[in-house]
Design a protein around this motif. Structure first.
Motif, PDB file in Angstrom:
ATOM      1  N   LYS A 289      33.813   1.058  25.659  1.00 28.14           N
ATOM      2  CA  LYS A 289      33.249  -0.066  24.915  1.00 28.14           C
ATOM      3  C   LYS A 289      31.735   0.021  24.775  1.00 28.14           C
ATOM      4  O   LYS A 289      31.155  -0.598  23.874  1.00 28.14           O
ATOM      5  CB  LYS A 289      33.648  -1.393  25.577  1.00 28.14           C
ATOM      6  CG  LYS A 289      35.122  -1.729  25.387  1.00 28.14           C
ATOM      7  CD  LYS A 289      35.432  -3.140  25.822  1.00 28.14           C
ATOM      8  CE  LYS A 289      36.876  -3.497  25.449  1.00 28.14           C
ATOM      9  NZ  LYS A 289      37.191  -4.890  25.798  1.00 28.14           N
ATOM     10  N   ASP A 290      31.091   0.757  25.669  1.00 28.16           N
ATOM     11  CA  ASP A 290      29.639   0.896  25.596  1.00 28.16           C
ATOM     12  C   ASP A 290      29.211   2.184  24.888  1.00 28.16           C
ATOM     13  O   ASP A 290      28.015   2.444  24.752  1.00 28.16           O
ATOM     14  CB  ASP A 290      29.049   0.875  27.005  1.00 28.16           C
ATOM     15  CG  ASP A 290      29.592   2.002  27.879  1.00 28.16           C
ATOM     16  OD1 ASP A 290      30.807   2.262  27.803  1.00 28.16           O
ATOM     17  OD2 ASP A 290      28.812   2.601  28.641  1.00 28.16           O
ATOM     18  N   LEU A 291      30.164   2.991  24.443  1.00 33.76           N
ATOM     19  CA  LEU A 291      29.828   4.212  23.727  1.00 33.76           C
ATOM     20  C   LEU A 291      29.343   3.873  22.320  1.00 33.76           C
ATOM     21  O   LEU A 291      29.647   2.804  21.781  1.00 33.76           O
ATOM     22  CB  LEU A 291      31.038   5.148  23.667  1.00 33.76           C
ATOM     23  CG  LEU A 291      31.532   5.717  25.001  1.00 33.76           C
ATOM     24  CD1 LEU A 291      32.804   6.534  24.793  1.00 33.76           C
ATOM     25  CD2 LEU A 291      30.458   6.571  25.665  1.00 33.76           C
ATOM     26  N   GLU A 292      28.624   4.793  21.731  1.00 30.00           N
ATOM     27  CA  GLU A 292      28.050   4.553  20.410  1.00 30.00           C
ATOM     28  C   GLU A 292      29.004   4.958  19.289  1.00 30.00           C
ATOM     29  O   GLU A 292      28.616   5.005  18.131  1.00 30.00           O
ATOM     30  CB  GLU A 292      26.730   5.336  20.275  1.00 30.00           C
ATOM     31  CG  GLU A 292      25.677   4.922  21.292  1.00 30.00           C
ATOM     32  CD  GLU A 292      25.212   3.494  21.089  1.00 30.00           C
ATOM     33  OE1 GLU A 292      25.207   3.035  19.932  1.00 30.00           O
ATOM     34  OE2 GLU A 292      24.868   2.837  22.091  1.00 30.00           O
ATOM     35  N   PHE A 293      30.224   5.250  19.638  1.00 30.32           N
ATOM     36  CA  PHE A 293      31.250   5.577  18.658  1.00 30.32           C
ATOM     37  C   PHE A 293      32.553   4.977  19.138  1.00 30.32           C
ATOM     38  O   PHE A 293      32.699   4.614  20.303  1.00 30.32           O
ATOM     39  CB  PHE A 293      31.373   7.101  18.466  1.00 30.32           C
ATOM     40  CG  PHE A 293      31.439   7.859  19.761  1.00 30.32           C
ATOM     41  CD1 PHE A 293      32.654   8.108  20.376  1.00 30.32           C
ATOM     42  CD2 PHE A 293      30.274   8.326  20.365  1.00 30.32           C
ATOM     43  CE1 PHE A 293      32.735   8.799  21.568  1.00 30.32           C
ATOM     44  CE2 PHE A 293      30.339   9.025  21.576  1.00 30.32           C
ATOM     45  CZ  PHE A 293      31.560   9.260  22.166  1.00 30.32           C
ATOM     46  N   GLU A 294      33.517   4.869  18.263  1.00 29.84           N
ATOM     47  CA  GLU A 294      34.771   4.197  18.599  1.00 29.84           C
ATOM     48  C   GLU A 294      35.682   5.133  19.376  1.00 29.84           C
ATOM     49  O   GLU A 294      36.216   6.107  18.856  1.00 29.84           O
ATOM     50  CB  GLU A 294      35.462   3.727  17.311  1.00 29.84           C
ATOM     51  CG  GLU A 294      36.612   2.771  17.572  1.00 29.84           C
ATOM     52  CD  GLU A 294      37.162   2.137  16.310  1.00 29.84           C
ATOM     53  OE1 GLU A 294      38.362   1.827  16.291  1.00 29.84           O
ATOM     54  OE2 GLU A 294      36.400   1.977  15.353  1.00 29.84           O
ATOM     55  N   TYR A 295      35.852   4.806  20.651  1.00 26.84           N
ATOM     56  CA  TYR A 295      36.667   5.648  21.519  1.00 26.84           C
ATOM     57  C   TYR A 295      36.985   4.839  22.760  1.00 26.84           C
ATOM     58  O   TYR A 295      36.079   4.323  23.425  1.00 26.84           O
ATOM     59  CB  TYR A 295      35.895   6.916  21.907  1.00 26.84           C
ATOM     60  CG  TYR A 295      36.735   8.022  22.502  1.00 26.84           C
ATOM     61  CD1 TYR A 295      37.176   9.067  21.705  1.00 26.84           C
ATOM     62  CD2 TYR A 295      37.071   8.024  23.847  1.00 26.84           C
ATOM     63  CE1 TYR A 295      37.947  10.098  22.247  1.00 26.84           C
ATOM     64  CE2 TYR A 295      37.836   9.040  24.395  1.00 26.84           C
ATOM     65  CZ  TYR A 295      38.277  10.075  23.588  1.00 26.84           C
ATOM     66  OH  TYR A 295      39.026  11.095  24.119  1.00 26.84           O
ATOM     67  N   GLY A 296      38.271   4.707  23.070  1.00 25.42           N
ATOM     68  CA  GLY A 296      38.676   3.894  24.211  1.00 25.42           C
ATOM     69  C   GLY A 296      39.617   4.637  25.137  1.00 25.42           C
ATOM     70  O   GLY A 296      39.871   5.840  24.989  1.00 25.42           O
ATOM     71  N   LEU A 297      40.180   3.907  26.092  1.00 27.08           N
ATOM     72  CA  LEU A 297      41.073   4.530  27.064  1.00 27.08           C
ATOM     73  C   LEU A 297      42.319   5.087  26.383  1.00 27.08           C
ATOM     74  O   LEU A 297      42.855   6.111  26.811  1.00 27.08           O
ATOM     75  CB  LEU A 297      41.457   3.528  28.153  1.00 27.08           C
ATOM     76  CG  LEU A 297      42.319   4.081  29.292  1.00 27.08           C
ATOM     77  CD1 LEU A 297      41.633   5.237  30.001  1.00 27.08           C
ATOM     78  CD2 LEU A 297      42.670   2.979  30.299  1.00 27.08           C
ATOM     79  N   GLY A 298      42.789   4.427  25.319  1.00 23.14           N
ATOM     80  CA  GLY A 298      43.952   4.939  24.591  1.00 23.14           C
ATOM     81  C   GLY A 298      43.698   6.334  24.056  1.00 23.14           C
ATOM     82  O   GLY A 298      44.542   7.240  24.198  1.00 23.14           O
ATOM     83  N   GLU A 299      42.528   6.535  23.439  1.00 22.86           N
ATOM     84  CA  GLU A 299      42.185   7.855  22.916  1.00 22.86           C
ATOM     85  C   GLU A 299      42.059   8.875  24.045  1.00 22.86           C
ATOM     86  O   GLU A 299      42.512  10.027  23.924  1.00 22.86           O
ATOM     87  CB  GLU A 299      40.867   7.788  22.135  1.00 22.86           C
ATOM     88  CG  GLU A 299      40.962   7.150  20.756  1.00 22.86           C
ATOM     89  CD  GLU A 299      40.999   5.628  20.791  1.00 22.86           C
ATOM     90  OE1 GLU A 299      41.248   5.012  19.744  1.00 22.86           O
ATOM     91  OE2 GLU A 299      40.781   5.050  21.886  1.00 22.86           O
ATOM     92  N   LEU A 300      41.449   8.460  25.152  1.00 20.05           N
ATOM     93  CA  LEU A 300      41.284   9.379  26.281  1.00 20.05           C
ATOM     94  C   LEU A 300      42.634   9.763  26.885  1.00 20.05           C
ATOM     95  O   LEU A 300      42.887  10.939  27.179  1.00 20.05           O
ATOM     96  CB  LEU A 300      40.392   8.736  27.349  1.00 20.05           C
ATOM     97  CG  LEU A 300      40.070   9.617  28.557  1.00 20.05           C
ATOM     98  CD1 LEU A 300      39.271  10.852  28.143  1.00 20.05           C
ATOM     99  CD2 LEU A 300      39.303   8.822  29.614  1.00 20.05           C
TER     100      LEU A 300
END
Length: 525
Positions: A289-300
């Motif tokens: 949520k604090d990354l500068e691009f859209e990426y969450g635990l689901g993607e990881l």
């Protein structure tokens, strides 16, 4: 994550460690040859700033710097040759992982590990602040170490971890335990070599506690316990500010590691032969949520599915951040296990509101339904607090009925105790202890009954067990966990330790299963 996103994230967040400058919130005090009152006065007139809820809640998501060039200072390399260290760990998996890092740093400095305090040249207590009982244990241990320090003044005794981030704790150590050599917090573990140097060659106590959240140091060495299961931090801190919880103050705001660094670490563990990885975070499903691009635990987690490692878990989740995409990814199965620990804390919407959990009983049950619809065979476990201020009998009964409705197969249960520095500590702790204990006893009986009932379905079933070692009760018996996190005991050759084997369940108990090895089915991975 595409290449553009990856580069943008690195441009924003990556710096070289030579850019690290002393921070205004960084306090390094050398303060041993003073009276206890002067110690405290000097320490708290310094730039150290104790946890402050108002300031913490207003903190902005400043760019967190990532450093890839950690190194042991030249003058500290080999300084531990012929010497030993001991680290005693209290608390959660995050503390366990921090201990692995400190052990890695000390090992690179030439020290070797020991379990004997009388044989150690460095003793570190890696502390937990989440429960009063944990603090009491640490202070008890500090008392036990005083005679050792008097007998051997050269031994370095240090206090680190979450308790070190609390003003009251540092105050108490300064006043009552001046023989302690070293106090440091959760954000500056990477400075351990420098701190040991200060403690080793200076005459005063070394206190370094940063109120500012730490940067992310990527190439810290680690000495992991065993070669079977591994912890991997994917983020640090928590932004939820539940009214009873000290974690946001001791661990700081949420800050995520870059995805490629996590993926590389897990791939490396897979290449080393590890069979299980647990992704860690105080609020693990807020990852990204604090990354500068859209990426969450689901993607990881989707990336984890592609790595040749048999089992991947994650902990601990907050229900508010458990999104549909994550559910969808876990439901794909493979090496992603459908055992989910989902702390609810209370079954009463009113209590959840004053806990600042930011969901209702109904919200939680809707989430559980989504998870069960996607994964009909999911195993759910939870955390529950009883005796929260003003909790009525009716509100406690709501917790009991939620426990039954969800069908939790296990739960960590706690009696509420106020933690200094949290909002709820200012409220009257108005539930009598005998009432708290009676509620806990009733809840634990229900937890035990539901666990025993859940175990019965495994009778005569064949389950896959990751063999971790000898049983604690009988060295002739091996033990390990199923993908549902059920402990199984069975007799088998010790060369199966570290393997995933098939075991037929022959007896079920409340918390464990007894089994017999299915000889022909040893999974080689």
């Amino acid at each position: 994550m595409n290449e553009k996103q990856r580069k943008e994230g690195q441009q924003i967040r990556q710096v070289d460690s030579t850019d690290i400058k002393s921070d205004s919130n960084h306090n390094l005090s050398r303060i041993k040859d003073m009276s206890s009152d002067d110690l405290i006065s000097k320490y708290f007139q310094s730039t150290y700033e104790p946890p402050n809820m108002k300031k913490a809640k207003k903190r902005r998501r400043e760019d967190i710097q990532i450093h890839y060039d950690f190194d042991i200072p030249e003058e500290m390399r080999g300084i531990g040759k012929g010497k030993k260290f001991m680290i005693r760990t209290y608390g959660c998996q995050m503390n366990e992982h921090d201990t692995e890092v400190m052990a890695g740093i000390l090992t690179q400095m030439g020290y070797i590990s020991t379990e004997d305090t009388s044989d150690a040249d460095i003793i570190l207590l890696n502390t937990c602040a989440i429960r009063e009982n944990a603090e009491n244990k640490v202070f008890g241990e500090i008392g036990h170490l005083k005679p050792l320090k008097l007998e051997n003044p050269d031994v370095i005794v240090g206090i680190c971890g979450c308790m070190s981030q609390e003003e009251s704790v540092v105050n108490r150590i300064l006043k009552k335990h001046p023989f302690i050599d070293l106090i440091f917090g959760t954000h500056n573990i990477h400075r351990l070599p420098q701190l040991i140097k200060e403690a080793m060659f200076g005459k005063e106590m070394v206190v370094e506690v940063w109120s500012k959240e730490g940067d992310i140091i990527e190439n810290l060495p680690k000495v992991r316990k065993g070669k079977i299961k591994a912890w991997v931090n994917i983020m640090y801190g928590c932004d939820k500010f539940c009214t009873y919880c000290i974690v946001p103050y001791t661990r700081g705001k949420e800050r995520s590691r870059m995805p490629e660094d996590i993926i590389q670490e897990v791939r490396h563990l897979a290449a080393q032969g590890y069979k299980e990885v647990t992704l860690l975070g105080q609020n693990v499903n807020a990852y990204g949520k604090d990354l500068e691009f859209e990426y969450g635990l689901g993607e990881l987690m989707d990336e984890m599915r592609k790595i040749d490692i048999p089992r991947v878990r994650f902990t601990t989740s907050h229900p508010r951040d458990f999104d549909d995409h994550l559910i969808e990814v876990i439901a794909k199965g493979g090496n992603l296990l459908d055992h989910i620990h989902l702390p609810v804390q209370s079954g009463s919407s009113d209590i959840l509101r004053v806990m600042a959990r930011r969901y209702t009983r109904e919200d939680y049950l809707k989430l559980v339904k989504k998870i069960k619809d996607a994964m009909p065979n999911v195993t759910l476990t939870t955390d529950i607090i009883v005796g929260f201020p003003n909790e009525t009998d009716e509100q406690f009964e709501e917790t009991m009925t939620l426990m039954e409705e969800v069908g939790f197969e296990s739960a960590y249960t706690f009696i509420y105790s106020p933690r200094e520095g949290t909002p709820s500590a200012r409220w009257e702790d108005n539930i009598p202890m005998e009432v708290k204990k009676e509620r806990l006893q009733r809840l634990n009986k229900l937890v035990n009954d539901q666990s025993a009932e859940a175990m019965k379905k495994y009778q005569d079933q064949v389950v896959k067990v990751l063999v971790e070692g000898e049983s604690k009760k009988d060295p002739d018996v091996l033990s390990g966990y199923t993908d549902k996190n059920k402990l199984v005991n069975f007799r088998a050759p010790k060369d199966l330790i570290g393997q995933i084997v098939e075991v037929k369940v022959v007896n079920t108990k409340t918390w464990t299963l007894d089994g017999e090895l299915v000889e022909a089915a040893v999974e080689v991975k």
